[in-house]
Write a protein that holds these residues in place. Structure first.
Motif, mmCIF file in Angstrom:
data_model
loop_
_atom_site.group_PDB
_atom_site.id
_atom_site.type_symbol
_atom_site.label_atom_id
_atom_site.label_comp_id
_atom_site.label_asym_id
_atom_site.label_seq_id
_atom_site.Cartn_x
_atom_site.Cartn_y
_atom_site.Cartn_z
ATOM 1 N N HIS A 1 -29.110 25.742 -0.436
ATOM 2 C CA HIS A 1 -28.174 24.800 -1.014
ATOM 3 C C HIS A 1 -26.899 24.495 -0.205
ATOM 4 O O HIS A 1 -26.372 23.386 -0.310
ATOM 5 C CB HIS A 1 -27.958 25.360 -2.562
ATOM 6 C CG HIS A 1 -27.117 24.339 -3.385
ATOM 7 N ND1 HIS A 1 -27.527 23.209 -3.558
ATOM 8 C CD2 HIS A 1 -25.498 24.412 -3.637
ATOM 9 C CE1 HIS A 1 -26.498 22.442 -4.355
ATOM 10 N NE2 HIS A 1 -25.559 23.386 -4.240
ATOM 11 N N ALA A 2 -26.228 25.414 0.246
ATOM 12 C CA ALA A 2 -24.894 25.517 0.716
ATOM 13 C C ALA A 2 -25.023 24.634 1.972
ATOM 14 O O ALA A 2 -24.344 23.785 2.192
ATOM 15 C CB ALA A 2 -24.161 26.748 0.827
ATOM 16 N N ALA A 3 -26.169 24.826 2.843
ATOM 17 C CA ALA A 3 -26.708 24.215 4.171
ATOM 18 C C ALA A 3 -26.667 22.753 3.853
ATOM 19 O O ALA A 3 -26.274 21.912 4.647
ATOM 20 C CB ALA A 3 -27.565 24.781 4.994
ATOM 21 N N ARG A 4 -27.178 22.422 2.640
ATOM 22 C CA ARG A 4 -27.677 21.205 2.518
ATOM 23 C C ARG A 4 -26.176 20.457 2.014
ATOM 24 O O ARG A 4 -26.064 19.013 2.438
ATOM 25 C CB ARG A 4 -28.635 20.923 1.117
ATOM 26 C CG ARG A 4 -30.005 21.083 1.940
ATOM 27 C CD ARG A 4 -30.968 20.624 0.568
ATOM 28 N NE ARG A 4 -30.911 21.316 -0.621
ATOM 29 C CZ ARG A 4 -31.516 22.700 -0.921
ATOM 30 N NH1 ARG A 4 -32.460 23.131 0.020
ATOM 31 N NH2 ARG A 4 -31.368 23.147 -2.075
ATOM 32 N N GLN A 5 -25.351 21.100 1.370
ATOM 33 C CA GLN A 5 -24.166 20.596 1.003
ATOM 34 C C GLN A 5 -23.161 20.169 2.271
ATOM 35 O O GLN A 5 -22.270 19.259 2.398
ATOM 36 C CB GLN A 5 -23.479 21.547 0.148
ATOM 37 C CG GLN A 5 -24.058 21.449 -1.309
ATOM 38 C CD GLN A 5 -24.164 20.297 -2.051
ATOM 39 O OE1 GLN A 5 -24.861 19.449 -2.223
ATOM 40 N NE2 GLN A 5 -23.096 19.699 -2.443
ATOM 41 N N ALA A 6 -23.432 21.106 3.354
ATOM 42 C CA ALA A 6 -22.593 21.009 4.517
ATOM 43 C C ALA A 6 -22.994 19.778 5.358
ATOM 44 O O ALA A 6 -22.154 19.456 6.209
ATOM 45 C CB ALA A 6 -22.896 22.368 5.409
ATOM 46 N N GLY A 7 -24.265 19.200 5.404
ATOM 47 C CA GLY A 7 -24.459 18.073 6.064
ATOM 48 C C GLY A 7 -26.073 17.900 6.272
ATOM 49 O O GLY A 7 -26.871 18.913 5.629
ATOM 50 N N THR A 8 -26.460 17.123 7.071
ATOM 51 C CA THR A 8 -27.686 16.828 7.367
ATOM 52 C C THR A 8 -28.162 17.247 8.871
ATOM 53 O O THR A 8 -29.263 16.975 9.417
ATOM 54 C CB THR A 8 -28.155 15.366 7.201
ATOM 55 O OG1 THR A 8 -27.313 14.498 8.066
ATOM 56 C CG2 THR A 8 -27.931 15.052 5.847
ATOM 57 N N GLU A 9 -27.050 17.533 9.753
ATOM 58 C CA GLU A 9 -27.195 17.972 11.124
ATOM 59 C C GLU A 9 -28.133 19.068 11.409
ATOM 60 O O GLU A 9 -29.058 19.235 12.373
ATOM 61 C CB GLU A 9 -26.200 18.093 11.979
ATOM 62 C CG GLU A 9 -25.178 16.991 11.675
ATOM 63 C CD GLU A 9 -24.158 16.933 10.883
ATOM 64 O OE1 GLU A 9 -22.847 16.599 10.974
ATOM 65 O OE2 GLU A 9 -24.610 17.682 9.920
ATOM 66 N N LEU A 10 -28.176 20.060 10.682
ATOM 67 C CA LEU A 10 -28.981 21.372 10.803
ATOM 68 C C LEU A 10 -29.462 21.930 9.626
ATOM 69 O O LEU A 10 -29.222 21.421 8.595
ATOM 70 C CB LEU A 10 -27.998 22.678 11.368
ATOM 71 C CG LEU A 10 -26.888 22.437 12.471
ATOM 72 C CD1 LEU A 10 -26.243 23.663 12.894
ATOM 73 C CD2 LEU A 10 -27.861 22.152 13.652
ATOM 74 N N GLY A 11 -30.548 22.724 9.691
ATOM 75 C CA GLY A 11 -31.178 23.156 8.610
ATOM 76 C C GLY A 11 -31.811 24.366 9.022
ATOM 77 O O GLY A 11 -32.061 24.884 10.209
ATOM 78 N N TYR A 12 -31.908 25.501 8.119
ATOM 79 C CA TYR A 12 -32.263 27.002 8.295
ATOM 80 C C TYR A 12 -33.788 26.916 7.914
ATOM 81 O O TYR A 12 -34.178 26.617 6.632
ATOM 82 C CB TYR A 12 -31.370 27.909 7.501
ATOM 83 C CG TYR A 12 -30.000 28.047 7.893
ATOM 84 C CD1 TYR A 12 -29.602 28.758 8.737
ATOM 85 C CD2 TYR A 12 -28.850 27.275 7.589
ATOM 86 C CE1 TYR A 12 -28.128 29.120 9.401
ATOM 87 C CE2 TYR A 12 -27.830 27.382 7.865
ATOM 88 C CZ TYR A 12 -27.538 28.487 8.847
ATOM 89 O OH TYR A 12 -26.025 28.537 9.356
ATOM 90 N N GLY A 13 -34.479 27.681 8.532
ATOM 91 C CA GLY A 13 -35.571 28.435 7.949
ATOM 92 C C GLY A 13 -35.276 29.856 7.528
ATOM 93 O O GLY A 13 -34.585 30.531 8.470
#
Length: 332
Positions: free
Chosen positions: A237-249
């Motif tokens: 959720h925090a990563a999505r809030q931070a932006g769209t450039e990166l994503g975690y598996g």
């Protein structure tokens, strides 16, 4: 916060405003003197170039802690001009009119007093802050409370392990300049580590674009498996809030591991090793950006209230037996 041009320029402190990528947007005259630069020369550059390596590290720590306490911290760093200085500094988000974070503001005042007791107190605070930055609050507190905790050795115990890795990082590192890659990782690892710490995790280490976190060590946590799954979802959720450039598996597994201070008498770190850690990493390898995949063992240990989709047995690299896996969708 809202900063007008006049407030920025006439503020008696050194004030630097950056965008969310860590590039300098503006700085006042006091900041120009502190950093041995001019606003015209600094605007558009990465904060790591303008602040220099020593001060940049301190600013990075302040940014990671932004929003937790808002407290002013005593820091010591080598300034870009080569002078060593003691500063009282803080950092926090700059918010646009709609409330969204649009950047970061760094505010500092140079401490020119030098009583011996104050120097010793600041040095102790600096060392303790460094200890927490390298080890995390939980391990640092254990070292402070129990000097014997630093002895080399470990014990076998049940832990929940999370392994997160940025998807597409290799391509990203090839396409972007190193400072842009560092700025992205700063933003995403910052929000990810904050989400994990708030879920009770001990962050074992950062390894480039990867994060390894533990629950139920060094202190026991009765509901560690549920905390790990909640932490994994909070990270996403925090990563999505931070932006769209990166994503975690993300992969999560619960099981036995050797946990403790591993290494040598000269160099060691608090970590976990064993099959449980490897399984978490291999499960992560099956997760797409934004996904959390856990083992059946982690899901069972977490108890009721976790909504998950069965993926069946997964063949994991390096293991003879497949692992029953689930995609974690939500928790209640």
């Amino acid at each position: 916060m809202s900063l007008s041009f006049a407030l920025l320029q006439f503020n008696p402190s050194s004030v630097v405003v950056m965008d969310i990528e860590g590039r300098i947007r503006s700085l006042n005259a006091n900041a120009e003197r502190l950093l041995s630069t001019t606003e015209a020369n600094a605007i558009g550059k990465s904060y790591t170039d303008v602040f220099g390596p020593s001060l940049s590290q301190r600013v990075f720590s302040l940014v990671l802690k932004a929003g937790q306490t808002g407290a002013v911290k005593a820091i010591e760093a080598t300034l870009p001009g080569g002078r060593r200085a003691k500063l009282r500094a803080t950092a926090g988000p700059v918010r646009a009119d709609d409330g969204n974070v649009s950047g970061i503001v760094f505010v500092a005042d140079e401490d020119t007093s030098s009583p011996r007791l104050e120097q010793l107190a600041e040095r102790e605070a600096r060392l303790r802050d460094a200890l927490k930055r390298y080890l995390g609050d939980t391990v640092a507190d254990m070292v402070d409370a129990r000097p014997s905790f630093v002895d080399v050795g470990g014990q076998t115990q049940i832990v929940s392990v999370l392994h997160a890795d940025v998807r597409g990082y290799t391509q990203l590192a090839e396409d972007l300049a190193p400072e842009k890659v560092a700025a992205l990782l700063l933003r995403y690892h910052g929000v990810a580590s904050k989400a994990l710490r708030e879920s009770g995790a001990v962050i074992d280490r950062f390894a480039g674009d990867a994060i390894l976190a533990l629950w139920n060590a060094p202190e026991p946590q009765t509901d560690h498996a549920r905390m790990a799954l909640e932490g994994a979802l909070a990270l996403q959720h925090a990563a999505r809030q931070a932006g769209t450039e990166l994503g975690y598996g993300v992969g999560v597994h619960t099981g036995e591991a050797m946990v403790g201070n591993l290494g040598s008498s000269e160099y060691q770190n608090f970590t976990a090793i064993g099959d449980t850690v490897n399984v978490a990493a291999r499960l992560q390898g099956h997760a797409k950006a934004g996904e959390v995949i856990c083992s059946a063992a982690a899901l069972a240990a977490a108890g009721e209230g976790v909504r998950a989709t069965a993926l069946g047995p997964l063949e994991l690299k390096g293991r003879r037996a497949p692992i029953e896996a689930y995609r974690v969708d939500a928790h209640s």
